[in-house]
Every structure is written in C-alpha cells, then in structure tokens.
Design a protein around this motif. Sequence first.
Motif: not given
Length: 275
Positions: A176-177, A180, A212, A216
């Motif tokens: 998930i990190y 982006v 970020w 997101f």
Amino acid sequence: MATVLKKRLLLCLETNLIKMNSYNSLLEKIEHAKDLDFSNLIDSVIELFKKLWLKGFLVVLLMVGFAIVINVLFSLIGLAPKNNLPYGGFDMESFFSFYSETVIYSIPQTILMSTITMALIAAFYRICKQYVLGEEVVDDYFYFLKKAYFSKLLMLGIIHTAITVTAQFMFLIPYIYAFVPLAYFTVVFANNPDLSEVEIVKASFKLGNKKWLITFGTMFVAGLLGMLGLLGCGIGVLFTMSIVYLPVFFIYKEAVGFEDSSQIEQIGVNDDSDY
C-alpha cells in the motif's frame, strides 16, 4: 571537421548540464510544493475526465488488448503464472506457497506489461497536458513506444516490478505504501523523458512521499468513481477506469507544473541550423 566535432562536444556538454539542472530543479519544486486542496483536486479530475473520457477509454482498451495478447503468448511458451489453487480447506503454508509461486512466475509477464502500460499511460498524460495547456491535442497513443523511449521504459518496468514483487512478499502494508510512489513513475517520465531511470525513480518517491496522503485519498475516490462502470453490465468499467490515472496528473501539475517545451529539444533545434 574539427569545427563540427567541437560543436557536437559543446552540445553534449550543454545537454548534460541542462539534464542536471532539470533534475535539480524538479527536486527543488517537489521540496517546496504547496499544500493541495482535496476537493479542488477531485473537481479537476472529474472535469477533465468528462472532457477526455473517450481518449481514456481508448487507452484502457489498448491496455486490455495488450494484456490479452501477452497472456496468450506467455501461455504458449509455458511462462504464464500458475493458477493451481490449494484445495481441501485453508492452509497457511499451502496458501503462502501458492502466493509465492504466482508472484515469481508472473515476473517476466509483469515486466513487459508494466513497460507497455507505462508507455500508454504516459501518452495519455501527454494528451492531458496538451489539453490543459490549450495546445493542439495529438492523439498519438504509441508516442512513448518509439525506440528512443522504449529502453528507458523497459528499465523502469524492471524497477517497478522489482519494487512491486518485494512489497508483495511483505504482504499488504508495504505494498500500500509503495503503490503511491510507483504511481508517479509514469507522470514523471512523461514530463521528463530526458531524465535517467534512477532520477525518475528518485523524483517519483520524493513526490510520492511528500504527497502520499492526498495522493492515496484522491486515487481511492477516483477508483470508486471508476468502479461505477461496473453498473453498466461490467463492461462499462472500460469507459470509466481511466479516471484513476488523473489524480497523480493534477498533483504533479500543481506541485511541479508543466514546461511548454523541453530545453534539450530546443538545443537540438537551434544547433541543427548551424550544420
């Protein structure tokens, strides 16, 4: 002859200097990027999508077409990902083994598909930029599949896949990190094709880390809007999915801005007249 060689040497030195200045300028703009308003970004995304949805649909259609062809080709040569799902109840060891094999077997296919996808989306961003700047819009969806760009895109595809696979092996949170910053590879490349692969990756992570949360958030909302196409018997998602590529386009636009023309291209134009 000596004069021509001298001019070419000076041109090479000047080009390298501009590349360095361009990269440093890009990092400086990212470092001092202004705060962005979430609602204004969403409004901009929706407005541009309403105007360019057909062009976005063509890009998505091309990606689907390439994905089908690549999958068929890899299946024929025996390099397609294995889909032997574990049966007989859930077992953590079996699931991890299946998951790992699927990710590993997908690497060659993922590299090729990532390369082509970035080329097509970069062309879409080029069209969006032309429209936003009020320039003549040229519908060249294969612009970045030219020989001059393909090797760089292939290397970016390899880097993209390596980071993705590493994050996938760490399961959900790292992926998930990483999602982006990875999303910025294409828009940074599309607007700075003269930068090296490493510079593009560094700039993408710098911008992705700095923006970020808003990236997101806007991509999540755009994704929900894109999924509304499922209401149209499923196939409607092809018409709406291109909206998910627009948040990073506008964040880059507001954080960095667009140049009307490349300084490096201008050097080439100006110096050609001397020969």
